[in-house]
Write an enzyme that holds these catalytic residues in place. Structure first.
Site: not given
Ligand code: DGL
Length: 270
Positions: A10-11, A42, A73-75, A152, A184-186
């Site tokens: 992931d990012s 990202y 990571c969805n992005t 983060e 988003c996985t965050h």
């Molecule tokens: N956690 C990631 C996602 O699922 C990336 C979020 C990011 O770095 O902008 O998109």
């Protein structure tokens, strides 16, 4: 059977929400996790950059003998999953996509909210998910500007995190949304705050358990499941601060892991 690890990236710390589900479902699988915190977030980056980062991280994970790569990571999934499958033919990848299918099936009001990043919403993958699963429901979207950075930084409950989430959720709730998707996985790490803002009646969908089940399916199909019951280990790497990552790991997963440093040498991870 294969004792080789599953690679996950992931990012940043977001992918730990997927790692958590993987550990619960497949405790005998050893894992190698990469957080590209040297480049997080990202979400607002160009697709080509995300593809280049994802390629280098995949190369690193394959050098660690990864038998399958989870793009947690969805992005990165939106920007790079198709590119990675073409670049690394034969390597099994499992990626993320906004969980609109269960949301459309479960909503009673017919109004669903999706919280993701700009790059996820702009990708062809999201357009395809909308086309395949959003028929008959109204889909509301928000990119939650700044929320990834808050998570983060370890702020899961503070005033700024609350402000960002309220700004995203209030219009959705006002339009009758009864279901919200963590695109988003965050974002699963702020579900308690989302529930506080949205009320207990709000259905919140975290795709991580479904992703873990998909990983199990792919490993079974390829005869790559690890044998045995013994809980396997996890190695964590970050291209950011190992001290900061270890603090987040403890706060988010209650784990006392110690991560290892990675550095970017051009477009190679060393
Ligand atoms: N956690 C990631 C996602 O699922 C990336 C979020 C990011 O770095 O902008 O998109």
């Amino acid at each position: 059977m294969s004792a080789a690890p599953i690679g996950i990236f992931d990012s940043g710390v977001g992918g730990l929400s997927v790692l958590r589900a993987l550990r619960a479902l497949l405790p005998a699988e050893s894992l190698v996790y990469v957080a590209d915190q040297g480049h997080v977030p990202y979400g607002a980056r160009p697709m080509a950059e995300i593809q280049a980062f994802s390629e280098a991280i995949t190369r690193f994970l394959l050098e660690q003998d990864a038998k399958l790569i989870v793009v947690a990571c969805n992005t990165a999934s939106a920007a790079a999953l198709h590119f990675l499958r073409q670049t690394f033919a034969g390597v099994p990848f499992v990626g993320m996509e906004p969980a609109l299918k269960p949301a459309a099936e479960q909503t009673e009001s017919g109004v669903v909210g999706v919280l993701a990043t700009p790059a996820t919403f702009q990708g062809a993958l999201y357009a395809s998910v909308l086309e395949r699963f959003a028929g008959g429901v109204q889909v509301l979207q928000d990119t939650c500007p700044g929320l990834v950075a808050q998570i983060e930084a370890g702020d899961l409950q503070g005033a700024e995190t609350r402000r960002i989430l309220h700004s995203a959720l209030a219009p959705m709730l006002a339009q009758g949304a009864d279901t919200v998707v963590m695109g988003c996985t965050h974002y699963p790490f702020v579900i308690p705050l989302i529930r506080e803002i949205g009320g207990e009646g709000l259905r919140v969908i975290d795709p991580a358990p479904a992703v873990a089940r998909q990983v199990r399916r792919v490993l079974m199909e390829r005869g790559l499941l690890a044998g045995g019951e013994k809980k396997a280990g996890v190695r964590y790497y970050t291209s950011g601060s190992v001290q900061a990552f270890d603090l987040r790991l403890s706060a988010l997963l209650g784990e006392g892991g110690s991560s290892l440093p990675l550095a970017w040498d051009g477009l190679r991870l060393v």
